[in-house]
Design a protein around this motif. Sequence first.
Motif, PDB file in Angstrom:
ATOM      1  N   GLU A  84     -75.651  17.066  34.703  1.00  0.00           N
ATOM      2  CA  GLU A  84     -77.065  17.110  35.088  1.00  0.00           C
ATOM      3  C   GLU A  84     -77.869  15.949  34.508  1.00  0.00           C
ATOM      4  O   GLU A  84     -78.726  15.392  35.165  1.00  0.00           O
ATOM      5  CB  GLU A  84     -77.682  18.428  34.605  1.00  0.00           C
ATOM      6  N   GLN A  85     -77.592  15.599  33.258  1.00  0.00           N
ATOM      7  CA  GLN A  85     -78.369  14.553  32.584  1.00  0.00           C
ATOM      8  C   GLN A  85     -77.694  13.196  32.723  1.00  0.00           C
ATOM      9  O   GLN A  85     -77.843  12.335  31.873  1.00  0.00           O
ATOM     10  CB  GLN A  85     -78.480  14.886  31.099  1.00  0.00           C
ATOM     11  N   ARG A  86     -76.924  13.008  33.791  1.00  0.00           N
ATOM     12  CA  ARG A  86     -76.055  11.838  33.875  1.00  0.00           C
ATOM     13  C   ARG A  86     -76.824  10.524  33.854  1.00  0.00           C
ATOM     14  O   ARG A  86     -76.402   9.556  33.218  1.00  0.00           O
ATOM     15  CB  ARG A  86     -75.179  11.919  35.120  1.00  0.00           C
ATOM     16  N   VAL A  87     -77.985  10.465  34.544  1.00  0.00           N
ATOM     17  CA  VAL A  87     -78.708   9.200  34.618  1.00  0.00           C
ATOM     18  C   VAL A  87     -79.201   8.805  33.235  1.00  0.00           C
ATOM     19  O   VAL A  87     -79.032   7.660  32.787  1.00  0.00           O
ATOM     20  CB  VAL A  87     -79.887   9.322  35.601  1.00  0.00           C
ATOM     21  N   TYR A  88     -79.769   9.769  32.540  1.00  0.00           N
ATOM     22  CA  TYR A  88     -80.235   9.508  31.176  1.00  0.00           C
ATOM     23  C   TYR A  88     -79.079   9.039  30.308  1.00  0.00           C
ATOM     24  O   TYR A  88     -79.171   8.028  29.602  1.00  0.00           O
ATOM     25  CB  TYR A  88     -80.850  10.788  30.604  1.00  0.00           C
ATOM     26  N   ALA A  89     -77.956   9.755  30.379  1.00  0.00           N
ATOM     27  CA  ALA A  89     -76.813   9.418  29.526  1.00  0.00           C
ATOM     28  C   ALA A  89     -76.266   8.042  29.871  1.00  0.00           C
ATOM     29  O   ALA A  89     -75.952   7.247  28.983  1.00  0.00           O
ATOM     30  CB  ALA A  89     -75.725  10.473  29.679  1.00  0.00           C
ATOM     31  N   ALA A  90     -76.175   7.734  31.177  1.00  0.00           N
ATOM     32  CA  ALA A  90     -75.596   6.454  31.586  1.00  0.00           C
ATOM     33  C   ALA A  90     -76.459   5.300  31.104  1.00  0.00           C
ATOM     34  O   ALA A  90     -75.960   4.317  30.553  1.00  0.00           O
ATOM     35  CB  ALA A  90     -75.444   6.416  33.104  1.00  0.00           C
ATOM     36  N   ILE A  91     -77.785   5.413  31.310  1.00  0.00           N
ATOM     37  CA  ILE A  91     -78.653   4.301  30.943  1.00  0.00           C
ATOM     38  C   ILE A  91     -78.737   4.169  29.422  1.00  0.00           C
ATOM     39  O   ILE A  91     -78.720   3.069  28.870  1.00  0.00           O
ATOM     40  CB  ILE A  91     -80.034   4.459  31.605  1.00  0.00           C
ATOM     41  N   LYS A  92     -78.749   5.301  28.723  1.00  0.00           N
ATOM     42  CA  LYS A  92     -78.775   5.250  27.260  1.00  0.00           C
ATOM     43  C   LYS A  92     -77.507   4.571  26.733  1.00  0.00           C
ATOM     44  O   LYS A  92     -77.560   3.700  25.864  1.00  0.00           O
ATOM     45  CB  LYS A  92     -78.878   6.665  26.689  1.00  0.00           C
ATOM     46  N   PHE A  93     -76.366   4.965  27.284  1.00  0.00           N
ATOM     47  CA  PHE A  93     -75.092   4.376  26.887  1.00  0.00           C
ATOM     48  C   PHE A  93     -75.094   2.867  27.124  1.00  0.00           C
ATOM     49  O   PHE A  93     -74.757   2.073  26.237  1.00  0.00           O
ATOM     50  CB  PHE A  93     -73.975   5.053  27.686  1.00  0.00           C
ATOM     51  N   PHE A  94     -75.525   2.476  28.316  1.00  0.00           N
ATOM     52  CA  PHE A  94     -75.512   1.063  28.693  1.00  0.00           C
ATOM     53  C   PHE A  94     -76.424   0.260  27.770  1.00  0.00           C
ATOM     54  O   PHE A  94     -76.013  -0.724  27.143  1.00  0.00           O
ATOM     55  CB  PHE A  94     -75.975   0.949  30.147  1.00  0.00           C
ATOM     56  N   LEU A  95     -77.677   0.722  27.631  1.00  0.00           N
ATOM     57  CA  LEU A  95     -78.661  -0.025  26.849  1.00  0.00           C
ATOM     58  C   LEU A  95     -78.261  -0.091  25.377  1.00  0.00           C
ATOM     59  O   LEU A  95     -78.277  -1.155  24.758  1.00  0.00           O
ATOM     60  CB  LEU A  95     -80.018   0.663  26.956  1.00  0.00           C
TER      61      LEU A  95
END
Lengths: 476, 440
Positions: free
Chosen positions: A150-161
Amino acid sequence: MTYATLIFAPIALAFVGYALFSQRGNVVRGIALTTFALQFIVAIGLYNQLPATGYLDLGAFLSVDAFHFALSLRVDTLSVVMLLLSTMLLILVTLSSWTMEKSAAYFSLLIGFSGAIMGVFMTTNLLWFFIFWELTLLPMFFLVGIWGGEQRVYAAIKFFLYTHVASMLLLLALFLIYKQTGVWDVTLIKEAAIATPALVWWLLFIGFAVKMPLFPFHTWLPDAHVQAPAPVSALLAGVLLKMGAYGLIRFVIELMPEVSREHALYMLTLGLLTAFFAGLLAIYEQHLKKMVAYSSISHMGLVMVALSTVTVEGLSAALFEMVGHAFIISPLFLIAGMIYHQTGSYQMRDMGGMMQKAPYLSAIFVLAGMAALGMPATMGFVGELTVYLSAIAHYGAWVAIIALLSMLSAGYLIWSMRRVIYGELSPLMRNSQFVIHRIEFAALVVFGLLIVLFGVYPQPIFDAANHSFAYFGGRS
Amino acid sequence: MSPFALVFGTALLSPLISHTRWLKGLSLLILAIAGFNLSLGEGIGLTYFAQTDAIRFFEGIILIVAAAIVLHFDHDDHGTLTQLLLIVAASMALLESSTLLSFVITFEAMSIISFVLVSNIKDSKQAEGAIKLFFTGATATGIILFGLALFTLSGHSIDTALGNDYDAFSLIALSLIFIGILYKLTIFPMHAWAADSYAQVSHSNAAILSALMKTVVAVATFHLFSPVLAQLSMPSIYGLATLAVITMTLGNMLALYQRNIARMLAYSSIAHAGYMLIPFAAIASQFAHIGLLYLAVAYLFMQTAVFLILARLYQDDGIETLADLKGLAQRNPLYALLFSVQLLSLAGIPLLAGFMSKAVAFYAGVDAGLWLFVLIALLNSALSVGYYAWIIKQLYFDAPTKDRPLVSRLGFVLGELILVAGTLYFGVVAIDVFKVIGGN
């Protein structure tokens, strides 16, 4: 065929494969398996060609003489072990994602990832290493962002940044090294030539510590691991975290052993803090996958403790623990993912009695869990024992307090088994079917076999470790 | 025949065939011939103009990018096509200018063509953008001419190449000229007009303004002013580096808050101007020249590509804000992929030109002893992932709000493929840029 093909062909293949077979995931899956198998075979070939000491030269490509910049491919035992580990994991992860949806894009990303990861472990040129190091982020970003929870977008962008920002410190350190030594090739750099060793050391260390991840830079990991689909979590833990540890060994400890010895206590402290802090968080955790993620961090803390000794024994123990961690944590993530897939919940309080519904799956979970807490005859035991021994030999008996960590991990793992596997059959479990594709199950069995095999017969890994670090004591 | 004369002549004669469908094809042919002549080593060949390997290389890149822009145009876009050819010709003249006099004249010529370019106004928003461009352009001209007057007053002639032994008074005069040029480069505090202008004029014009003109001005200025920059004292160098990091930080921070894609890319363009100023400050390094050229080449490919994609999306689907982009990957996977690659390149992700160019340019900064400034620049570049990744999130992670599939246009896709090939090639192969500067 040049060895650069091993890196660039999969990256190109990822796009071509997707363009041709975007509607036929099975074909792309086949291409992926073939690619990884070929890479695995090449890695075995490389292992057999390795010279008695030093590096096997595989050629240099895309040279820019004025900048001393070339894609120079050189491998030693350490890099080949990492190649073997990564390709083996990629194969097992592909098998574990047999029934993944939108599979053409998914497997294309895995193929692209494999190219980048080959580059990371094969090149000795600092800037090219950085290029592949950063490139691995991209497929992971999409894998987490598209197939995650569910929180994939947040997790992906946090991981990337988060990891990208940390990498910038790394890049600055690499710039400083080139400025001060005039070479990009790590095998040609003398430690004494680095004019600002402490600055370079800290920049490198933080850059790698974030990937590993060490306390207090670990906060990206629980989000990314929990939101990622289970096979990708396994890949993150098995390959991406290993990149951090590999970077620490190759570009910090082997490059600057003297400065590393001076900073040993910082490394030890951070390693211990990571191990204990993550262990305590794991006990507190109700969320099954998050508990596994914290257990993963805790084990990487142990790797750091072993590395901080800057001795051959410590490095060997760290290498063993790294390989063990990959084989132990991956099935835990995969099973956590399967449980979620079947029950729709990660909450351990809602679970119980899985043994009655899915005995084989439960057995592998128990095996991997026991390995994670260091049961004899598994990889976990050998890994933790050698880490403890190397640390005690180097720092003295007081470091034996890390044995408390085994108690801590016993605490959260045994308790979680009690809550998930044993006990009364919960309503949630009763209503679930536990239909698992046999290929995905076979991958788990392979993980289980590997855990026991290297637990009983750890010699191959220690042979490789001795070979990797044989010259380490002599050179410094 | 010199490439300049070819392109310039075609632009002047183009009204003759503007009622036919041949102009687009003819322009492509002329650009190809010009590229061939360029490869034979033909420059303008007049007094006050000189061509170096680096300049010839960059002119070649401009011709390639111009061809991609031409492919993007519709057949009825003849006015803009003519302006584009004129700008390409002016760019060549500006790049080859070897004296202050020819530089200022061609610089003005280019500004005036850009005013004409944006004067094809369709609504009040575009008018605002055009007027802002015009007024700041006029201000910049005033400052440059004032500096030029002061420079002649100090007893120097303006029809020789710049040297490196100036007194304080002439340095002030040259600084004024340089500040005037910084308007065009959108460096803080001369940046404010750019965000509005780039976002409000039509997107294909924004591609020409923010990518082509900006890089040409940067490369030409570096070419002409590098002897003077080398003479600057350390405090002035630090001042320049400070302007660079303020510009990029400001651009990136403001880009984070934008909902309108064009505005976001406009701020990202300001941030990139900041990156481009780093090699200027790093003049003491032998890699400064290569770094700037590499940045310019990479930026030319990526920035042109993203604005052209935006132009296409706006024209075909009315896409303006981030929310409009949702799920584009499902409606047209090719557009989404091309867009993402260029955005990732702008963000400085490796194996793309954006990374390699920044690596060389920022290394030049470290080499010149400006490593703290480079650290800020690196962190800026990392933070910029925040908004580029956000665009990609809309493209790939969100479900589409419209069902209608988006049809790919052949000419446009061809142009984009040229640009993406450039971004990929210069992301992997660095040798070409190093070769033209010499020393390799």
